[in-house]
Scaffold this active site. Structure first.
Site, PDB file in Angstrom:
ATOM      1  N   ASP A 328     -36.179  25.433  -1.273  1.00  0.00           N
ATOM      2  CA  ASP A 328     -34.886  24.956  -1.763  1.00  0.00           C
ATOM      3  C   ASP A 328     -34.122  24.167  -0.703  1.00  0.00           C
ATOM      4  OD1 ASP A 328     -32.689  24.856  -3.659  1.00  0.00           O
ATOM      5  OD2 ASP A 328     -31.689  26.341  -2.430  1.00  0.00           O
ATOM      6  N   THR A 351     -27.673  23.466  -6.599  1.00  0.00           N
ATOM      7  CA  THR A 351     -28.872  23.627  -7.420  1.00  0.00           C
ATOM      8  C   THR A 351     -28.518  24.229  -8.772  1.00  0.00           C
ATOM      9  OG1 THR A 351     -30.188  23.988  -5.432  1.00  0.00           O
ATOM     10  CG2 THR A 351     -31.167  24.648  -7.526  1.00  0.00           C
ATOM     11  N   GLN A 402     -36.761  20.700  -9.064  1.00  0.00           N
ATOM     12  CA  GLN A 402     -35.387  21.178  -8.979  1.00  0.00           C
ATOM     13  C   GLN A 402     -34.450  20.189  -9.648  1.00  0.00           C
ATOM     14  OE1 GLN A 402     -32.533  21.352  -5.244  1.00  0.00           O
ATOM     15  NE2 GLN A 402     -33.758  23.213  -5.292  1.00  0.00           N
TER      16      GLN A 402
END
Length: 421
Positions: A328, A351, A402
């Site tokens: 991430d 996110t 993502q």
């Protein structure tokens, strides 16, 4: 009456065997397994010797007055967000098992100094560790699909609730919900697969990039570049942001410890080496081969070598959780960087959802891994980023996607002209 006598004898036998007198109202010192702190713990200590006795009523609010459970223990609910000495294993494996499907995490890392928000990669890694603890040995995670419902607070622990959706012969499915103050902040569905023989086999080739040994670590790059009087404003702004916003406990994740921050005591967990530092820090000029909005076609790609400094052992579960943790870290930056170079400053960048496909558990995070990111589209306040995690010998071990929420700063309304007289 006979049934009541039988129950009374059983209760007297239980209290006698555990060192209690049936006429005593105090709790014993026996070794009953401790329970999680509950609201019973805030009641006065009182254990009745008569199990059939009706509950007394609280004079103040008219609610039943329940007796306190025996040997109720207190779980430390303080946060450890500022503990910069804790290592990688503490970050992932030292979850406290509260119950069969409940796990508590207190060591949480900030993502930014100005906000008490938990780093999303850590939540992903901890949720994966909690789910893995509930499946049989021999099952390996093969995919996860997660949603960040709301920001987590580092000042409160996170409770991970695991729902055992299905246990099959070849696949297991788990649904994990991360809770703070009784509200969901994150959900993830994880699939586990029992390894089996190959049927068809193919893989794209790994990108050809310089080896990590030939590259400079980001901490050394920062120190060198900040001494350059001709550094571009965009690069200076990016370095300034990292110095200002990344908290000390987070510096150690990617070895971006600057000497100016006096964080030499920090145990660095990961080394972080961008393949193209000029592009990473917005030092490179645009070329003429563009793909919309004047940005070069490779501007939306990034390649970073990462490696854990700790030898974290041979348990593949920890290596998977740590890889999920770092997955991430660089994706939103990949989408933002070309626009930041042109002066774009987001008011929000976070996110929304994150997915991982684990192709194998045969890799180590304490060896060099290449993380390739590519942002394919952005619009309507959202951006999509894809990722691939490669071993040094060219094996693709993770594929990621993502979706990020990126909002621009609101423009201030211009002053309206004064009406003509």
């Amino acid at each position: 009456t006979a049934r009541r006598i039988t129950h009374q004898k059983r209760f007297e036998s239980f209290t006698t065997n555990n060192g209690m007198s049936s006429s005593s109202s105090s709790s014993s010192t026996n070794n009953i397994a401790p329970c999680v702190e509950s609201h019973f713990a805030h009641r006065p200590q009182h254990v009745s010797s008569q199990p059939s006795r009706s509950m007394e009523m609280d004079d103040q609010n008219g609610l039943p007055h329940y007796p306190m459970l025996l040997n109720v223990t207190h779980i430390d609910m303080t946060s450890r967000a500022d503990d910069i000495r804790a290592g990688l294993i503490d970050t992932f494996l030292n979850l406290e098992r509260v119950d069969k499907n409940l796990y508590l995490a207190r060591h949480l890392l900030k993502g930014r100094n100005s906000l008490p928000v938990v780093y999303g990669g850590q939540v992903i890694g901890q949720a994966l560790s909690a789910a893995t603890a509930t499946v049989e040995v021999g099952f390996v995670p093969n995919s996860l699909h997660s949603y960040f419902v709301q920001s987590g607070n580092v000042d409160r622990p996170i409770l991970y609730q695991v729902d055992r959706i299905r246990d099959g012969r070849s696949f297991c499915t788990r649904l994990v919900k991360a809770l703070q103050d009784g509200e969901a902040i994150f959900t993830v569905q994880i699939s586990f697969h029992r390894p089996e023989a190959d049927s068809i086999v193919h893989q794209l080739p790994m990108p050809e990039v310089p080896a990590p040994d030939s590259l400079e670590d980001l901490s050394d790059t920062f120190e060198r570049i900040t001494k350059n009087a001709n550094i571009p404003p965009a690069a200076l702004a990016m370095i300034g942001f990292k110095q200002k916003e990344i908290p000390p406990a987070f510096f150690r994740i990617f070895s971006v410890c600057l000497k100016a921050t006096k964080t030499s005591v920090i145990q660095m967990i990961f080394q972080f080496r961008p393949v193209d530092i000029d592009s990473y820090l917005c030092l490179k000029k645009d070329d003429n081969h563009s793909a919309g909005h004047g940005h070069p076609t490779d501007a939306y790609k990034s390649y970073v070598w990462v490696k854990a400094n700790e030898n974290i052992g041979d348990d593949p579960r920890l290596h998977l959780a740590a890889a999920a943790y770092i997955s991430d870290a660089t994706m939103i930056e990949t989408a933002l960087r070309p626009h930041s170079k042109r002066g774009f400053i987001p008011s929000m960048a976070l996110t929304l959802d994150h997915s991982i496909w684990m192709h194998t558990d045969n890799f180590r995070v304490d060896d060099w891994l290449l993380y390739e990111n590519h942002s394919t589209i952005a619009g309507g306040g959202r951006s999509l980023i894809e990722g691939k995690l490669w071993t040094r010998d060219g094996r693709l071990v993770f594929s990621t996607t993502q979706e990020a929420l990126i909002r621009a700063q609101k423009k201030r309304p211009s002053a309206s002209p004064s009406p003509a007289k």
